[in-house]
Motif scaffolding. Structure first.
Motif, PDB file in Angstrom:
ATOM      1  N   MET A   1       0.850  -1.181   0.000  1.00  0.00           N
ATOM      2  CA  MET A   1       0.000   0.000   0.000  1.00  0.00           C
ATOM      3  C   MET A   1       0.891   1.238   0.000  1.00  0.00           C
ATOM      4  O   MET A   1       1.871   1.314   0.725  1.00  0.00           O
ATOM      5  CB  MET A   1      -0.897  -0.018   1.235  1.00  0.00           C
ATOM      6  CG  MET A   1      -1.722   1.219   1.387  1.00  0.00           C
ATOM      7  SD  MET A   1      -2.770   1.128   2.844  1.00  0.00           S
ATOM      8  CE  MET A   1      -4.226   1.878   2.186  1.00  0.00           C
ATOM      9  N   SER A   2       0.520   2.191  -0.782  1.00  0.00           N
ATOM     10  CA  SER A   2       1.291   3.422  -0.884  1.00  0.00           C
ATOM     11  C   SER A   2       0.455   4.583  -0.344  1.00  0.00           C
ATOM     12  O   SER A   2      -0.740   4.683  -0.627  1.00  0.00           O
ATOM     13  CB  SER A   2       1.672   3.680  -2.338  1.00  0.00           C
ATOM     14  OG  SER A   2       2.421   4.858  -2.433  1.00  0.00           O
ATOM     15  N   VAL A   3       1.082   5.425   0.433  1.00  0.00           N
ATOM     16  CA  VAL A   3       0.403   6.578   1.024  1.00  0.00           C
ATOM     17  C   VAL A   3       0.867   7.821   0.291  1.00  0.00           C
ATOM     18  O   VAL A   3       2.066   8.065   0.148  1.00  0.00           O
ATOM     19  CB  VAL A   3       0.735   6.691   2.533  1.00  0.00           C
ATOM     20  CG1 VAL A   3       0.084   7.910   3.133  1.00  0.00           C
ATOM     21  CG2 VAL A   3       0.308   5.440   3.269  1.00  0.00           C
ATOM     22  N   ASP A   4      -0.084   8.627  -0.178  1.00  0.00           N
ATOM     23  CA  ASP A   4       0.287   9.865  -0.865  1.00  0.00           C
ATOM     24  C   ASP A   4       0.225  11.044   0.100  1.00  0.00           C
ATOM     25  O   ASP A   4      -0.201  10.916   1.247  1.00  0.00           O
ATOM     26  CB  ASP A   4      -0.606  10.093  -2.084  1.00  0.00           C
ATOM     27  CG  ASP A   4      -2.076  10.239  -1.710  1.00  0.00           C
ATOM     28  OD1 ASP A   4      -2.418   9.993  -0.541  1.00  0.00           O
ATOM     29  OD2 ASP A   4      -2.865  10.604  -2.593  1.00  0.00           O
ATOM     30  N   THR A   7      -3.186  11.920   1.652  1.00  0.00           N
ATOM     31  CA  THR A   7      -3.574  11.038   2.750  1.00  0.00           C
ATOM     32  C   THR A   7      -2.869  11.452   4.039  1.00  0.00           C
ATOM     33  O   THR A   7      -3.470  11.474   5.111  1.00  0.00           O
ATOM     34  CB  THR A   7      -3.248   9.572   2.403  1.00  0.00           C
ATOM     35  OG1 THR A   7      -3.881   9.235   1.178  1.00  0.00           O
ATOM     36  CG2 THR A   7      -3.714   8.633   3.497  1.00  0.00           C
ATOM     37  N   ALA A  28       5.022  10.634   4.057  1.00  0.00           N
ATOM     38  CA  ALA A  28       4.331   9.700   3.176  1.00  0.00           C
ATOM     39  C   ALA A  28       5.214   8.481   2.910  1.00  0.00           C
ATOM     40  O   ALA A  28       4.732   7.342   2.928  1.00  0.00           O
ATOM     41  CB  ALA A  28       3.961  10.393   1.861  1.00  0.00           C
ATOM     42  N   ARG A  29       6.509   8.700   2.696  1.00  0.00           N
ATOM     43  CA  ARG A  29       7.432   7.579   2.481  1.00  0.00           C
ATOM     44  C   ARG A  29       7.529   6.708   3.731  1.00  0.00           C
ATOM     45  O   ARG A  29       7.511   5.479   3.650  1.00  0.00           O
ATOM     46  CB  ARG A  29       8.817   8.094   2.081  1.00  0.00           C
ATOM     47  CG  ARG A  29       8.896   8.552   0.645  1.00  0.00           C
ATOM     48  CD  ARG A  29      10.339   8.762   0.203  1.00  0.00           C
ATOM     49  NE  ARG A  29      11.044   9.757   1.011  1.00  0.00           N
ATOM     50  CZ  ARG A  29      11.093  11.054   0.724  1.00  0.00           C
ATOM     51  NH1 ARG A  29      10.493  11.526  -0.345  1.00  0.00           N
ATOM     52  NH2 ARG A  29      11.746  11.887   1.505  1.00  0.00           N
ATOM     53  N   SER A  32       4.320   4.703   4.205  1.00  0.00           N
ATOM     54  CA  SER A  32       4.264   3.637   3.202  1.00  0.00           C
ATOM     55  C   SER A  32       5.167   2.481   3.607  1.00  0.00           C
ATOM     56  O   SER A  32       4.793   1.314   3.478  1.00  0.00           O
ATOM     57  CB  SER A  32       4.668   4.175   1.833  1.00  0.00           C
ATOM     58  OG  SER A  32       3.720   5.097   1.368  1.00  0.00           O
ATOM     59  N   LEU A  35       3.526   0.526   6.456  1.00  0.00           N
ATOM     60  CA  LEU A  35       2.420  -0.301   5.970  1.00  0.00           C
ATOM     61  C   LEU A  35       2.918  -1.496   5.167  1.00  0.00           C
ATOM     62  O   LEU A  35       2.333  -2.575   5.232  1.00  0.00           O
ATOM     63  CB  LEU A  35       1.452   0.549   5.154  1.00  0.00           C
ATOM     64  CG  LEU A  35       0.648   1.570   5.975  1.00  0.00           C
ATOM     65  CD1 LEU A  35      -0.186   2.439   5.059  1.00  0.00           C
ATOM     66  CD2 LEU A  35      -0.215   0.885   7.001  1.00  0.00           C
ATOM     67  N   GLN A  36       3.999  -1.338   4.422  1.00  0.00           N
ATOM     68  CA  GLN A  36       4.575  -2.472   3.692  1.00  0.00           C
ATOM     69  C   GLN A  36       5.098  -3.519   4.675  1.00  0.00           C
ATOM     70  O   GLN A  36       4.949  -4.722   4.451  1.00  0.00           O
ATOM     71  CB  GLN A  36       5.693  -2.006   2.766  1.00  0.00           C
ATOM     72  CG  GLN A  36       5.195  -1.274   1.548  1.00  0.00           C
ATOM     73  CD  GLN A  36       6.320  -0.672   0.734  1.00  0.00           C
ATOM     74  OE1 GLN A  36       7.492  -0.760   1.099  1.00  0.00           O
ATOM     75  NE2 GLN A  36       5.965  -0.027  -0.368  1.00  0.00           N
ATOM     76  N   GLU A  39       2.155  -5.377   6.006  1.00  0.00           N
ATOM     77  CA  GLU A  39       1.635  -6.302   4.994  1.00  0.00           C
ATOM     78  C   GLU A  39       2.462  -7.583   4.939  1.00  0.00           C
ATOM     79  O   GLU A  39       1.938  -8.652   4.633  1.00  0.00           O
ATOM     80  CB  GLU A  39       1.602  -5.627   3.628  1.00  0.00           C
ATOM     81  CG  GLU A  39       0.466  -4.628   3.493  1.00  0.00           C
ATOM     82  CD  GLU A  39       0.488  -3.878   2.172  1.00  0.00           C
ATOM     83  OE1 GLU A  39       1.463  -4.029   1.402  1.00  0.00           O
ATOM     84  OE2 GLU A  39      -0.473  -3.150   1.915  1.00  0.00           O
TER      85      GLU A  39
END
Length: 96
Positions: A1-4, A7, A28-29, A32, A35-36, A39
């Motif tokens: 999932m990538s967060v911009d 967001t 954001a990085r 992300s 969240l990775q 996952e």
């Protein structure tokens, strides 16, 4: 999932955190990456693993006797009081 960045801006607004525009891309990085990592936990096979309530299953909870005491330390408690009368704190009157 990538967060911009939008967001991140929305999350910051919901958390009531002030974030400058310069901080949006690095955050954001970071989010992300977090969240990775989370996952990746979905790849672990937990089919035959029972749920845990603590790290040490059979450790009994330490309990103390429920005995009411006055503490026997009135002088220690009142030592730093700005004003006292007997064994009580003296406070300014707040209701007239």
């Amino acid at each position: 999932m990538s967060v911009d960045t939008e967001t991140v801006r929305r999350i910051a607004r919901l958390a009531r955190i002030r974030i400058s525009d310069e901080e949006l891309k690095p955050l954001a990085r970071e989010l992300s990456a977090i969240l990775q990592w989370v996952e990746q936990l979905n790849e672990v096979d937990t089919e035959n693993v029972p749920p845990m309530t603590s790290v040490e299953e059979d450790m009994p909870m330490k309990k103390r006797k429920d005995i009411v005491t006055d503490g026997d330390c009135v002088e220690d408690i009142l030592a730093n009081a700005p004003a006292r009368e007997g064994n009580f704190f003296v406070v300014p009157k707040v209701v007239e």
